[in-house]
Design a protein around this motif. Structure first.
Motif, PDB file in Angstrom:
ATOM      1  N   ASP A 232       0.815  -1.212   0.000  1.00 37.68           N
ATOM      2  CA  ASP A 232       0.000   0.000   0.000  1.00 37.68           C
ATOM      3  C   ASP A 232       0.853   1.267   0.000  1.00 37.68           C
ATOM      4  N   ARG A 233       0.221   2.348  -0.470  1.00 42.46           N
ATOM      5  CA  ARG A 233       0.858   3.663  -0.459  1.00 42.46           C
ATOM      6  C   ARG A 233      -0.110   4.671   0.140  1.00 42.46           C
ATOM      7  N   ILE A 234       0.445   5.716   0.743  1.00 44.80           N
ATOM      8  CA  ILE A 234      -0.378   6.807   1.245  1.00 44.80           C
ATOM      9  C   ILE A 234      -0.108   8.035   0.379  1.00 44.80           C
ATOM     10  N   ASP A 235      -1.175   8.680  -0.053  1.00 47.55           N
ATOM     11  CA  ASP A 235      -1.088   9.893  -0.866  1.00 47.55           C
ATOM     12  C   ASP A 235      -1.642  11.059  -0.065  1.00 47.55           C
ATOM     13  N   VAL A 236      -0.891  12.139  -0.042  1.00 48.36           N
ATOM     14  CA  VAL A 236      -1.325  13.350   0.650  1.00 48.36           C
ATOM     15  C   VAL A 236      -1.231  14.515  -0.330  1.00 48.36           C
ATOM     16  N   VAL A 237      -2.315  15.273  -0.440  1.00 48.70           N
ATOM     17  CA  VAL A 237      -2.312  16.503  -1.233  1.00 48.70           C
ATOM     18  C   VAL A 237      -2.437  17.674  -0.263  1.00 48.70           C
ATOM     19  N   VAL A 238      -1.418  18.531  -0.238  1.00 43.84           N
ATOM     20  CA  VAL A 238      -1.447  19.672   0.682  1.00 43.84           C
ATOM     21  C   VAL A 238      -2.143  20.852   0.022  1.00 43.84           C
ATOM     22  N   THR A 239      -2.747  21.701   0.835  1.00 41.66           N
ATOM     23  CA  THR A 239      -3.457  22.868   0.321  1.00 41.66           C
ATOM     24  C   THR A 239      -2.488  23.920  -0.198  1.00 41.66           C
ATOM     25  N   GLN A 243       4.128  24.238   1.761  1.00 43.15           N
ATOM     26  CA  GLN A 243       4.265  23.328   2.893  1.00 43.15           C
ATOM     27  C   GLN A 243       4.720  21.925   2.489  1.00 43.15           C
ATOM     28  N   LEU A 244       4.999  21.720   1.210  1.00 40.13           N
ATOM     29  CA  LEU A 244       5.427  20.400   0.749  1.00 40.13           C
ATOM     30  C   LEU A 244       6.662  19.877   1.488  1.00 40.13           C
ATOM     31  N   PRO A 245       7.726  20.698   1.684  1.00 38.06           N
ATOM     32  CA  PRO A 245       8.911  20.173   2.380  1.00 38.06           C
ATOM     33  C   PRO A 245       8.608  19.699   3.797  1.00 38.06           C
ATOM     34  N   VAL A 261       7.560  13.377  -4.237  1.00 37.54           N
ATOM     35  CA  VAL A 261       6.899  14.681  -4.145  1.00 37.54           C
ATOM     36  C   VAL A 261       6.658  15.220  -5.551  1.00 37.54           C
ATOM     37  N   ASP A 262       5.410  15.603  -5.826  1.00 40.67           N
ATOM     38  CA  ASP A 262       5.049  16.194  -7.114  1.00 40.67           C
ATOM     39  C   ASP A 262       4.569  17.629  -6.868  1.00 40.67           C
ATOM     40  N   PRO A 263       5.424  18.614  -7.102  1.00 40.04           N
ATOM     41  CA  PRO A 263       5.048  20.004  -6.828  1.00 40.04           C
ATOM     42  C   PRO A 263       3.860  20.480  -7.671  1.00 40.04           C
ATOM     43  N   ASP A 264       3.715  19.949  -8.902  1.00 44.26           N
ATOM     44  CA  ASP A 264       2.639  20.405  -9.785  1.00 44.26           C
ATOM     45  C   ASP A 264       1.258  20.075  -9.218  1.00 44.26           C
ATOM     46  N   THR A 265       1.140  18.909  -8.608  1.00 45.84           N
ATOM     47  CA  THR A 265      -0.156  18.510  -8.040  1.00 45.84           C
ATOM     48  C   THR A 265      -0.199  18.662  -6.519  1.00 45.84           C
ATOM     49  N   ILE A 268       2.166  14.178  -2.265  1.00 46.64           N
ATOM     50  CA  ILE A 268       3.261  13.408  -1.677  1.00 46.64           C
ATOM     51  C   ILE A 268       2.795  11.959  -1.568  1.00 46.64           C
ATOM     52  N   SER A 269       3.641  11.035  -2.004  1.00 48.50           N
ATOM     53  CA  SER A 269       3.279   9.616  -1.981  1.00 48.50           C
ATOM     54  C   SER A 269       4.415   8.810  -1.369  1.00 48.50           C
ATOM     55  N   ALA A 270       4.044   7.846  -0.502  1.00 48.72           N
ATOM     56  CA  ALA A 270       5.059   7.014   0.144  1.00 48.72           C
ATOM     57  C   ALA A 270       4.465   5.642   0.463  1.00 48.72           C
ATOM     58  N   PRO A 271       5.295   4.590   0.420  1.00 53.65           N
ATOM     59  CA  PRO A 271       4.811   3.252   0.780  1.00 53.65           C
ATOM     60  C   PRO A 271       4.595   3.132   2.288  1.00 53.65           C
ATOM     61  N   VAL A 272       3.584   2.333   2.669  1.00 50.67           N
ATOM     62  CA  VAL A 272       3.305   2.107   4.089  1.00 50.67           C
ATOM     63  C   VAL A 272       3.139   0.607   4.332  1.00 50.67           C
ATOM     64  N   ALA A 273       3.535   0.175   5.525  1.00 51.76           N
ATOM     65  CA  ALA A 273       3.439  -1.243   5.871  1.00 51.76           C
ATOM     66  C   ALA A 273       2.102  -1.554   6.530  1.00 51.76           C
ATOM     67  N   ASP A 274       1.654  -0.709   7.435  1.00 55.97           N
ATOM     68  CA  ASP A 274       0.400  -0.927   8.166  1.00 55.97           C
ATOM     69  C   ASP A 274      -0.572   0.191   7.813  1.00 55.97           C
ATOM     70  N   ARG A 275      -1.638  -0.170   7.154  1.00 54.82           N
ATOM     71  CA  ARG A 275      -2.538   0.822   6.566  1.00 54.82           C
ATOM     72  C   ARG A 275      -3.105   1.806   7.598  1.00 54.82           C
ATOM     73  N   VAL A 276      -3.903   1.293   8.517  1.00 56.97           N
ATOM     74  CA  VAL A 276      -4.636   2.170   9.426  1.00 56.97           C
ATOM     75  C   VAL A 276      -3.714   2.914  10.389  1.00 56.97           C
ATOM     76  N   PRO A 277      -2.761   2.226  11.052  1.00 60.61           N
ATOM     77  CA  PRO A 277      -1.860   2.965  11.939  1.00 60.61           C
ATOM     78  C   PRO A 277      -1.082   4.059  11.205  1.00 60.61           C
ATOM     79  N   ALA A 278      -0.633   3.766   9.981  1.00 58.90           N
ATOM     80  CA  ALA A 278       0.115   4.762   9.222  1.00 58.90           C
ATOM     81  C   ALA A 278      -0.759   5.953   8.882  1.00 58.90           C
TER      82      ALA A 278
END
Length: 332
Positions: A232-239, A243-245, A261-265, A268-278
């Motif tokens: 699994d991966r977690i994706d976060v889109v900041v407003t 604040q990306l860094p 990190v994709d500045p255009d959109t 931020i995307s990163a792999p996670v081992a445990d879905r809910v805790p992460a």
């Protein structure tokens, strides 16, 4: 329990055009009653492989068996066991759907009554019974491709080759073809599908071979291929993109991985081992750091990401060079 022989077995196929390889030691094993996808860009060797397996080309080296018959030693026997649907519909637009199927049946030397009966069976099977007498020129794209599939099944072959069957179709027509393929496999047909469309492979294929530069570089189910990227991966889109860094630092600390990190959109995307805790930890960490998140989601890796990881380029990017252009000429 005995293991069923492979419907298609390929070992070390080689095919060169002008001294450059379109296939360069290609291996493949397709189990009976399944859909096996060949996924790769234009020029990767997919169409060349299909043309060899359907006896339209001779390999320069290697061995290939289809339904137990050698494609070089027993090409006539192979042809009695296969159907082929190419990238463009091969039906006559002036004739009606029923007339087309009867014509194909007669070309296969079926008696007239048998050809008519088979045509009616296939029209009903592919949802075309009500339009069987309408000229094919008035069919939608999806209806034409379904008729093309029906024509390839006049003799009920156990192995069907689909070479990019939904190229140029709109989403609704593609879905119609997908449903028809699923129906075929449910009836016991083995399908080898070549495609550039990642969602098509994801939807239809029991197993996928990723093809690049004439070789199979990875093989497995869609889940197995996606697991190569770590689950699994977690994706976060900041407003606020500024604040990306900070957000990336928070996510890296929680996941223990360097995020993408994709500045255009502002994503931020990163792999996670445990879905809910992460997910919980990321929400709390971003809040503590004063980062406003527009969207946070957990997802599986896509086949596009798998292909990019394996080959260094997206699946829809055409190869350059002689082998790629030669394969396109063969297709034409």
């Amino acid at each position: 329990m005995a293991v069923a022989a492979a419907a298609v077995q390929v070992e070390g196929l080689v095919k060169r055009y002008g001294g450059r390889p379109a296939l360069d030691g290609f291996d493949l094993s397709v189990q009976p009653g399944t859909v096996h996808g060949l996924l790769g860009p234009n020029g990767a060797g997919k169409t060349t492989a299909v043309r060899i397996l359907t006896t339209l080309l001779r390999p320069d080296a290697g061995r290939a068996l289809v339904a137990g018959y050698d494609v070089v030693r027993d090409p006539v026997a192979v042809r009695t066991q296969i159907g082929l649907v190419g990238q463009h519909a091969a039906v006559d637009e002036i004739l009606g759907g029923r007339q087309n199927l009867v014509m194909f049946g007669r070309l296969y030397h079926l008696p007239a009554a048998t050809a008519r009966r088979r045509a009616d069976e296939l029209l009903a099977r592919f949802g075309l019974a009500d339009t069987g007498d309408k000229p094919v020129g008035r069919y939608s794209g999806g209806m034409r491709r379904r008729l093309d599939l029906a024509a390839s099944l006049i003799l009920a072959p156990p192995v069907l080759f689909l070479d990019e069957p939904t190229t140029g179709l709109d989403p609704r027509s593609r879905a119609e073809v997908w449903d028809a393929v699923r129906s075929l496999v449910a009836g016991g047909t083995t399908v080898l599908l070549t495609t550039q469309y990642l969602d098509e492979a994801d939807q239809l294929a029991d197993r996928i071979s990723v093809v690049d530069h004439g070789r199979s570089i990875a093989e497995g189910s869609t889940d197995q291929l996606k697991s190569r990227l770590g689950g699994d991966r977690i994706d976060v889109v900041v407003t606020d993109g500024a604040q990306l860094p900070v957000a990336a630092s928070v996510i890296a600390g929680i996941t223990g991985a360097e995020p993408k990190v994709d500045p255009d959109t502002r994503r931020i995307s990163a792999p996670v081992a445990d879905r809910v805790p992460a997910l919980t930890a990321v929400v709390r960490g971003l809040d503590a750091a004063g980062v406003d998140a527009e969207d946070i989601a957990l997802r599986r890796p896509t086949l596009d990401e798998v292909f990019l990881h394996l080959t260094g380029r997206p699946a829809t990017t055409a190869d350059s060079g002689t082998a790629a252009s030669d394969e396109k000429k063969v297709t034409a």
